[in-house]
Design an enzyme around this catalytic site. Structure first.
Site, short mmCIF file in Angstrom:
data_model
loop_
_atom_site.label_atom_id
_atom_site.label_comp_id
_atom_site.label_asym_id
_atom_site.label_seq_id
_atom_site.Cartn_x
_atom_site.Cartn_y
_atom_site.Cartn_z
N GLY A 53 3.15 -5.93 3.53
CA GLY A 53 3.98 -4.75 3.73
C GLY A 53 5.45 -5.12 3.71
O GLY A 53 5.82 -6.26 4.02
N SER A 54 6.30 -4.19 3.32
CA SER A 54 7.73 -4.43 3.41
C SER A 54 8.19 -4.21 4.85
O SER A 54 7.42 -3.80 5.70
CB SER A 54 8.48 -3.49 2.46
OG SER A 54 8.19 -3.86 1.13
N GLY A 55 9.45 -4.53 5.10
CA GLY A 55 9.98 -4.40 6.46
C GLY A 55 10.05 -5.75 7.17
O GLY A 55 10.51 -5.81 8.31
N HIS A 56 9.57 -6.81 6.49
CA HIS A 56 9.62 -8.15 7.09
C HIS A 56 10.66 -9.03 6.41
O HIS A 56 10.64 -10.24 6.56
CB HIS A 56 8.26 -8.83 6.97
CG HIS A 56 7.13 -8.04 7.49
ND1 HIS A 56 7.10 -7.56 8.78
CD2 HIS A 56 5.98 -7.61 6.91
CE1 HIS A 56 5.98 -6.87 8.97
NE2 HIS A 56 5.29 -6.88 7.85
N LYS A 104 -1.44 -12.85 5.03
CA LYS A 104 -1.42 -12.74 6.49
C LYS A 104 -2.68 -12.00 6.96
O LYS A 104 -3.11 -11.04 6.31
CB LYS A 104 -0.17 -11.99 6.95
CG LYS A 104 1.12 -12.69 6.50
CD LYS A 104 2.37 -12.14 7.19
CE LYS A 104 2.68 -10.69 6.85
NZ LYS A 104 2.82 -10.41 5.41
N ASP A 109 -4.23 -6.21 4.34
CA ASP A 109 -3.82 -7.25 3.40
C ASP A 109 -5.03 -7.99 2.84
O ASP A 109 -5.15 -8.20 1.63
CB ASP A 109 -2.88 -8.23 4.10
CG ASP A 109 -1.56 -7.57 4.47
OD1 ASP A 109 -0.56 -7.80 3.79
OD2 ASP A 109 -1.54 -6.78 5.44
N HIS A 215 4.89 -5.46 13.24
CA HIS A 215 4.78 -4.14 12.62
C HIS A 215 5.17 -3.04 13.58
O HIS A 215 4.78 -1.89 13.41
CB HIS A 215 3.35 -3.87 12.15
CG HIS A 215 2.92 -4.83 11.10
ND1 HIS A 215 2.37 -6.04 11.41
CD2 HIS A 215 2.99 -4.77 9.75
CE1 HIS A 215 2.09 -6.68 10.28
NE2 HIS A 215 2.47 -5.95 9.27
#
Ligand SMILES: Nc1ncnc2c1ncn2[C@@H]1O[C@H](COP(=O)(O)OP(=O)(O)O)[C@@H](O)[C@H]1O
Ligand SMILES: Nc1ncnc2c1ncn2[C@@H]1O[C@H](COP(=O)(O)OP(=O)(O)O)[C@@H](O)[C@H]1O
Ligand SMILES: [Mg+2]
Ligand SMILES: [Mg+2]
Ligand SMILES: [Mg+2]
Ligand SMILES: [Mg+2]
Lengths: 327, 200, 327, 200
Positions: A53-56, A104, A109, A215
Site C-alpha cells: 500500500g502507499s502511505g509508507h 510484508k 499483500d 496503517h
C-alpha cells in the site's frame, strides 16, 4: 484534513509523478503508474520486486536502485497493489534470472502477490517479512505484521543480488535476515488517509497507542502518554525478549511521518541505553522516517542481529532515492 | 430460474458504492479505514467495464467481474471477492436452481478459504458467506430466510475475536466491532435477495 | 503536547547524545554539548562552521562531515547559540587556514556570531544567508530570513573548501550561492516548542500561513487552505519574480518536520510545472525534510540558479549524517 | 549613592524569572515563543554564578553579569542585554549620581544600537531603554517618573510596526502587540525603581 494535495483521487499519481521527476537519474515509471523500476537493469541479476500500500513513503519506491530493489508496485493508500501491477513489473525487470518478491505479512499483500505469482508464469520466489513483535504470533492466526524491518531485508538481499547470488540463495538469505529482525512501534497521533478525510482513530491528548502498525490501525493497547525512557524500555524489552540473542546489531529508529528528527534521535538515545541492558550492541545505525504511516506521529524501533554476511550486505554500496552510500 | 445478471450486478454495485462510508468507518475501528474505498473502486470499475462484461455469456461475465475486482480492488478484499465471482462464474449452470446457487456459493467459500487460509469463525466475510451457502444448499431457503441469515451472521461477528485479517493484530480489542467484510457480504446478499424478490 | 521526550529541560542534550551515538563514524561531540565536529579534520582546509537554534534538524549538525561543515553549534530550540560555543568550535576545527562562519540572517544569530568573531582572535569570515522571499527586503530593516537555502550554501561552499579554496574565495562563493538562491514556505500547522508545551500559534482547520519562516513564527498572511497547485503557483511566482532569471536550477522541496514524503513529492510535481512556466528547469533535485521547524506541517521550496561552478559543488561527494553521495 | 548591587540583581532576576511565561507569550504573538525562556535561563545562570560575581568589585561584577548573559541567553536578547550590563559595568562610577546612571545607560543604549544595528522607534527594547536613559540624563527624573516612563514606553510599542528583530518579518502583522524585549526592559527598570525605593 490539512494536506498539501489537490484532488484526493489524484494524490497517488501526482505524488508518483513528482517522485519520478525528482529521481529520474535512478528510476523510471511503468505504464499507468503500475510500478517504478530501476532505470538501468543488470542482465543476469535476480530481479527484486516489492510493493505494498502507499502511505509508507519512501518505502518501497524509494528503495529502487543499485543495491536494493529493481521494481516497486505502489498500491492505493494502505491497500495492497493488484496482481496486474506485479505481473507488469516482473515482465519489465526480469532479465532471465528469476524474480524475488519481498512482501510484508498482511493478508492483502500476501494474496495479491500470490495471485501475481500464479498468473505471471515465471520463476518467482517470495520472502515474507513479519518483524513486528507487537502482534502475538501463533500458527492459527495471520501472524505478525511486516513493518520497518522490511527495509533491512531489502537492503541486505539487494546487496547479495547485486553480487550475483541466485534466486534460491536470495530467498534463503531474505528469510534469514527476517528471522534476525524484530520491530515495535508506538503512535502519538493517528494518521489521516486522504480519501477518508479524517483521522483513522481518535486519541486523547494524554494517550498513545503501544504496539501500533504502519496503517493507522489501532495498536494492541491504548495507554497513558509516557516518557521516552519508559517507552524505550517497553519496546526494547519486547524485542530483546523475543530475539533471545545478544551481541552486535543494526539498530534502526524509524519515524512514522509526523515525527521530527530531534525526537527520533532522543529515542535512539533512550533505546540504546535499554539495548545495552539486554546485551545488544548497536554497531550499525539508521535513524530517519523510512517506513511511514502518512502523517502519523510516533516511531518504531528495529533491531537486526548481525553476522558477517548480513553486515557485509548492509555496508554494501546502495544508490536509491532514499538510501544511498558508497556510490 | 434465469438470473437477471445485469440487474443483479447494477444493484449490488449501487448498494456497495452507497455504503462505502459505512464500510470504511467499520474498517477504521478494527482495520485500516479503506474497505469502503476499496469496494467502491472495484464496483465502479465493474460498472465502467459493463459493456465488455455483458458481451460475454453469463459464466464468463461473472468471471470477468471477478477478474476486474482482482485487478482493481487490491487489499484483502480484492483477491477474495474476485475469487468469489470467478468461482461463481465457473460453477453456476445457465439456469440455476436454489440448490445450484448453494453449491456454487459453497464452492466459492471453499476457494476463499484456500486463498485466505481462513475458516468460519475467524471474524471475516466467511462468517456471512459460509452460513448463507450452507443454508442455500440445505434446500429449505426462502428469500426471507436468506436475508435474515445474512443480517444475523454479520451481526454475529461483533462479539468475535478476529483470528484472520488486519483485525487479528488487535487481539482482544477486535471484540465488539462488526467485521467490515462481513458487512459488505451482507449488503451484497441482501441486494441479490431484493432483486430476486422484485424490489429495486 | 505529545512528544517522544523525557524532561523538557534535557531534550537538546539527550537528542544530541543520540545523534552523536548514531553517527559516531562521522562526528564527535564537543565538551558540554557546545558543538558537533567532524571526526577527521583535514589540515590546511578552511574550517566551515555553522549553527543556529535547534529544532531545525538535521540542519546544521546533520551536515557536518566530508564535503560540508567542520562544526555546528546547536543553540536552544529556536534560539541562536552563544559565542562561547562558536569560540570553542573554532578552536577545535581551525587547522590554520581560517574559519568561515555560515549564519542565517536572524539578528540573534548574527549578533552572537559577531561577538564570537570579535572574541575568538582568529581569521574568520562570515557568509550570511537570506534566501526567504516572503520577507520584504529593505535597507532599513532586518532584511530577509535565512532558511532552507542555507543547505545549498553549505553544500557548495563545503565542496570548494574540500578542494582547497582559501577563506576569501569561500566567502565570495558563499555570497554568490546565496544571491542565486530563493526560498518560500507555507505552514499548515504550528509547531510546539517543547519548553513552551503548546503550539506557538493557533490555526483554524481551514487556514494556512503563507510565507512562514522556520521558527513557528507567523507568516506574512493567514489565508484559506488552498490546493497544492495554487500554493505552488504563488510560491513559484514569488521566487521567480524575485530571481528574475531563467535556465537550469537546483530545485529543493523541503518538509518542515510534520509533512509526509507523499505530500512533498506531490508539491514537487505541482511546483515543477510552475517553474516551467517561468523558464526555470530543474536539473538537480532534492526532496526531504532537511531544514525543519520541529513538528510543523508544511513545506518550503528553494530554487538555486546553477552555473558550472555551483553545479560542480553540488555534485561533489559528500558524507554527512543527513546528506550523502559519491562516498 | 552606593548601589545595593546584590539586592538589585536578586530582584531583577526574580522578577524576570517569574515573568517568563508572560514574556514567552508576548514572543509567541510576533516572534518565536522563547523570550521568557531565554531570559529565565540567563538570570538563573547569573544567580548560580553569584558567588563568583560578587567576589569582584562592582564594575567588574556588572561586567561579569553581562558576560554570563551573553554566554547563556543566546538569541537576540543575549548579546543585547549582555552588552547592556557590560557597558554599565564599564561606565558606572563607584557611587553614581542619577546623572551618572543616565550617562551610563545612555552609553549602553549607544552600544546596543551598534550591536543590533537598530534605532529608537524600531519596536525593540531600545524603545524603553532609550527614553529612560534620556530622562535620567535630563536631571529631572524621580523614581516615580522613571517607573511611569518605562511602563508607558513599553505600551507605546504596541501600535508600532517592527523594523528590527523577528517581528519585522511580520510586516504590518506586528502592529498591535507589545514587543517582548520592551516588556522585559520595563520589568527590569521597575525592579530597580522598587529596590531603590525600598520596596522588595
Ligand atoms: N484471510 C482472510 N479470509 C477471509 N476474509 C478476509 C481475510 N482477510 C481479510 N478478510 C476480509 O477482508 C476485509 C478487509 O478488506 P479490506 O479492508 O478491503 O482489505 P485490507 O484489510 O487489506 O485493508 C475484512 O473485514 C475481512 O472480512
Ligand atoms: N536589532 C535589535 N536591536 C534591539 N533589540 C532587538 C533587536 N532584535 C531583537 N531585539 C529585541 O529582542 C527581543 C527578542 O528577544 P528573544 O526572543 O530572546 O530573541 P530572538 O528574537 O532571537 O528569539 C525583541 O522583542 C526585541 O526587543
Ligand atoms: Mg488496506
Ligand atoms: Mg482495510
Ligand atoms: Mg529565538
Ligand atoms: Mg524570541
Amino acid at each position: 484534513m490539512k494536506k498539501l494535495i489537490n484532488d484526493v483521487s489524484n494524490v497517488l499519481t501526482e505524488s508518483l509523478d513528482g517522485f519520478v521527476a525528482a529521481h529520474g537519474d535512478i528510476i523510471t515509471l511503468g505504464a499507468e503508474h503500475k510500478f517504478v523500476q530501476r532505470r538501468v537493469l543488470k542482465p543476469g541479476k535476480v530481479a527484486l520486486l516489492s510493493g505494498g500500500g502507499s502511505g509508507h513513503e519512501p518505502l518501497h519506491a524509494g528503495f529502487v536502485g543499485h543495491g536494493m530493489l529493481d521494481a516497486a508496485c505502489p498500491g492505493q493508500v494502505f491497500t495492497s497493489p493488484t496482481p496486474d501491477q506485479m505481473i507488469a513489473a516482473a515482465e519489465a525487470v526480469d532479465t532471465g534470472a528469476g524474480v524475488l518478491f519481498i512482501v510484508k505479512n498482511y493478508e492483502g499483500d500476501v494474496m495479491n502477490f500470490d495471485m501475481a505469482r500464479e498468473m505471471a508464469g515465471r520463476d518467482i520466489e517470495t520472502v515474507i517479512t513479519d518483524d513486528d513483535v507487537a502482534v502475538e504470533n501463533s500458527l492459527y492466526t495471520t501472524g505478525r505484521r511486516g513493518v520497518a524491518g522490511t527495509l533491512v531485508v531489502e537492503k541486505v538481499v539487494g546487496a547479495a543480488a547485486e553480487q550475483g547470488a541466485d534466486l534460491r540463495a536470495l530467498k534463503q538469505l531474505g528469510d534469514r535476515v527476517n528471522r534476525a529482525t524484530r520491530s515495535m512501534g508506538v503512535a502519538l497521533t493517528s494518521c489521516t488517509v486522504p480519501a477518508a478525510g479524517k483521522p483513522t482513530f481518535d486519541m486523547g491528548p494524554t494517550e498513545m497507542e503501544m504496539g501500533v502498525g504502519i496503517h493507522g490501525e489501532p495498536g494492541r493497547r491504548r495507554v497513558a502518554l509516557r516518557s521516552a525512557d519508559e517507552i524505550a524500555e517497553e519496546m526494547v524489552a519486547a524485542i530483546a525478549g523475543d530475539l533471545k540473542a545478544k551481541g552486535n546489531a543494526l539498530f534502526f529508529v524509524n519515524g512514522f511521518g509526523g515525527t521530527p528528527a530531534m525526537e527520533l534521535y532522543l529515542m535512539y538515545n533512550a533505546a540504546a541505553a535499554q539495548l545495552a541492558k539486554h546485551g545488544i550492541t548497536p554497531v550499525r545505525s539508521l535513524v530517519g522516517s523510512y517506513v511511514t504511516s502518512l502523517d502519523m506521529a510516533g516511531c518504531s524501533i528495529t533491531v537486526t542481529m548481525l553476522d558477517d554476511e548480513i553486515t557485509k550486505g548492509w555496508d554494501a554500496p546502495v544508490h536509491t532515492p532514499a538510501l544511498r552510500w558508497g556510490l | 430460474m434465469a438470473l437477471p445478471l445485469e440487474t443483479l450486478l447494477d444493484t449490488v454495485s449501487a448498494r456497495i458504492i452507497s455504503a462505502a462510508d459505512e464500510l470504511t468507518a467499520l474498517d477504521s475501528a478494527i482495520g485500516d479505514a479503506d474497505h469502503g474505498l476499496n469496494m467502491k473502486r472495484g464496483f465502479e470499475a465493474v460498472q465502467a467495464d459493463k459493456a465488455g462484461i455483458f458481451a460475454k455469456p453469463p459464466g464468463e461475465a461473472l468471471k470477468a467481474v471477478g477478474m476486474t475486482l482482482v485487478m482493481k480492488v487490491g487489499g484483502a478484499s480484492g483477491p477474495l471477492y474476485g475469487t468469489l465471482f470467478m468461482t461463481l462464474g465457473k460453477e453456476l449452470p445457465e439456469n440455476p436452481s436454489v440448490a445450484d446457487l448453494g453449491r456454487a456459493l459453497q464452492a466459492s467459500v471453499t476457494a476463499l478459504k484456500a486463498r485466505g487460509k481462513a475458516d468460519i469463525g475467524n471474524k471475516t466475510m466467511l462468517d456471512v458467506l459460509g452460513p448463507v451457502a450452507a443454508h442455500l444448499e440445505s434446500g429449505s431457503a426462502s428469500i426471507e430466510s436468506v436475508r435474515a441469515l445474512a443480517t444475523e451472521s454479520a451481526k454475529a461477528t461483533i462479539p468475535m475475536k478476529a483470528i484472520r485479517g488486519r483485525a487479528s493484530f488487535l487481539g482482544d480489542r477486535s471484540i465488539g466491532h462488526m467485521d467490515p467484510g462481513a458487512r459488505s457480504s451482507e449488503i451484497m446478499i441482501t441486494a441479490v435477495c431484493d432483486v430476486l424478490e422484485g424490489k429495486p
